[in-house]
Design an enzyme around this catalytic site. Sequence first.
Site, PDB file in Angstrom:
ATOM      1  CG  HIS A 132      -1.889   1.001   1.403  1.00 49.42           C
ATOM      2  ND1 HIS A 132      -1.607   2.298   1.779  1.00 49.42           N
ATOM      3  CD2 HIS A 132      -3.231   0.949   1.231  1.00 49.42           C
ATOM      4  CE1 HIS A 132      -2.733   2.992   1.831  1.00 49.42           C
ATOM      5  NE2 HIS A 132      -3.734   2.195   1.503  1.00 49.42           N
ATOM      6  CG  ASP A 209       0.885  -2.229   6.287  1.00 47.78           C
ATOM      7  OD1 ASP A 209      -0.085  -2.386   7.050  1.00 47.78           O
ATOM      8  OD2 ASP A 209       0.823  -1.565   5.237  1.00 47.78           O
ATOM      9  CD  GLN A 212      -6.583  -4.388   4.326  1.00 50.56           C
ATOM     10  OE1 GLN A 212      -7.508  -5.096   4.730  1.00 50.56           O
ATOM     11  NE2 GLN A 212      -6.782  -3.152   3.906  1.00 50.56           N
ATOM     12  CE  LYS A 235      -6.943   0.058   6.304  1.00 53.90           C
ATOM     13  NZ  LYS A 235      -7.713   0.392   5.110  1.00 53.90           N
ATOM     14  CB  CYS A 373      -3.753   3.243  -1.546  1.00 48.53           C
ATOM     15  SG  CYS A 373      -4.914   4.559  -1.214  1.00 48.53           S
TER      16      CYS A 373
HETATM   17  N1  PLP Z   1      -1.496  -0.651   4.760  1.00 47.85           N
HETATM   18  C1  PLP Z   1      -2.417  -1.417   4.166  1.00 47.85           C
HETATM   19  C2  PLP Z   1      -2.056  -2.809   3.748  1.00 47.85           C
HETATM   20  C3  PLP Z   1      -3.699  -0.914   3.943  1.00 47.85           C
HETATM   21  O1  PLP Z   1      -4.615  -1.660   3.346  1.00 47.85           O
HETATM   22  C4  PLP Z   1      -3.993   0.410   4.364  1.00 47.85           C
HETATM   23  C5  PLP Z   1      -5.326   0.992   4.115  1.00 47.85           C
HETATM   24  O2  PLP Z   1      -6.048   0.575   3.245  1.00 47.85           O
HETATM   25  C6  PLP Z   1      -2.993   1.151   4.990  1.00 47.85           C
HETATM   26  C7  PLP Z   1      -1.760   0.589   5.179  1.00 47.85           C
HETATM   27  C8  PLP Z   1      -3.247   2.535   5.481  1.00 47.85           C
HETATM   28  O3  PLP Z   1      -4.196   2.510   6.495  1.00 47.85           O
HETATM   29  P1  PLP Z   1      -4.741   3.891   7.097  1.00 47.85           P
HETATM   30  O4  PLP Z   1      -5.347   4.648   5.955  1.00 47.85           O
HETATM   31  O5  PLP Z   1      -5.729   3.464   8.115  1.00 47.85           O
HETATM   32  O6  PLP Z   1      -3.566   4.596   7.668  1.00 47.85           O
END
Ligand code: PLP
Length: 416
Positions: A132, A209, A212, A235, A373
């Site tokens: 992402h 990270d 998900q 999430k 993203c």
């Molecule tokens: N990392 C992953 C794998 C994501 O799917 C997302 C959001 O979709 C993020 C990071 C960023 O999350 P946030 O927008 O809550 O900071």
Amino acid sequence: MNEAAAGTAPALDVTTIRAEFPILARTVHGRPLLFLDSAASSQKPRRVVEELRRFYYEDYANIHRGVYELSQRASELHDQSRRAVQRFLGARDWREIVFVRSTTEAINLVAWSFVRPRLAPGDEILVTEMEHHANIVPWQIVAAERGARVVAAPITEAGELDLAALRERLGPRTRFVAVTWVSNVLGTVNPVAELVRLAHEAGVPILIDAAQAVPHLPVDVARLGCDFLAFSGHKTYGPTGVGVLYGRLEHLEAMPPWQGGGDMIDRVSFAGTSFAEPPFRFEAGTPDIADIVALREALAFLEELGRARVAAHEAALVARLEARLGALAGVRLLGRPRERASAVAFTVEGVHHQDLGTLLDLEGVCIRTGHHCAMPLHARLGLAGSARASVAVYNTLEEIDRFADILERTIATLRG
Ligand code: PLP
């Protein structure tokens, strides 16, 4: 409702679970809501919303400031939430839990405070092609400033990490590894324990990270042995505005603050300032108190359902999604990973994903369309965008079937 997933876990009572999410009973454009965009943000159970309301009505005050009863009570609830996150993640020490705004902010914190001071010209930060943007751009910003660069380990045709290639890229110039546990597009579940081992064998710290992963899979950071891990409350059935950074205590203790202000100091004078111990050193200013307090309810919701049972239920949903969508003419699923959680992305021959999303919305179906993203991943796949359905614990097999039927009809309409 019998939705026993493959495996031995007893079925969840999804009817009862759905009753905890009032929004699921609404209609959109006169059709029953079919919510398949939980990877973007999950819906909230009643107990989370009620705790927010209760906290504001009964216990609200700023924290760590007042000697009065109300402030002490709010501080205590805030502290309890930190300990709940500690238990939920399997962290050894509550001081390893830093409250931030989101996964994005957690990664930026590590980029600025931990990685940036360690970078010299020519150094590398290793990520993967399936990240992402939140796990790419912060590294690019600090790398550019220090003459370092971000290197991406490739993925295979199946949409899995190419571990042999990753090993090759993990070289003497690698200063840090940052990898997603679960791809927000492909749903690929990466072998994070193996990745932690590889990084540590090379003497390199690693951030996972888990944006998900935490909503879908059991997580135990002490067992995993990662240096950092990040997730977002919104999430994970929790409120927006709160995220978590887990960091090993020895790292956090050695890291400088990245933002200054109230609550993160030890002593302040114009001659100089000394800083508080972690985690407070990284929590400048008034935090998102109510959302942090209510996050605890979201984690309790998942724990009470049983995280292995949640994973089993969702595995059955994903398997049905793969089977039904894969059988539709002209639909191409992105990736065929051996292990997939929550998200299934796809393209439809001759149909633009945006048109698809717009027509599906008229049927009450919420899916994500676009680059999600993850522009570098789409570029790697030769695509400008895709459609993505993602599931959560409140989805049912019947909904997946309904989605596949609506999708089939919609494709036929778009093709004229
Ligand atoms: N990392 C992953 C794998 C994501 O799917 C997302 C959001 O979709 C993020 C990071 C960023 O999350 P946030 O927008 O809550 O900071």
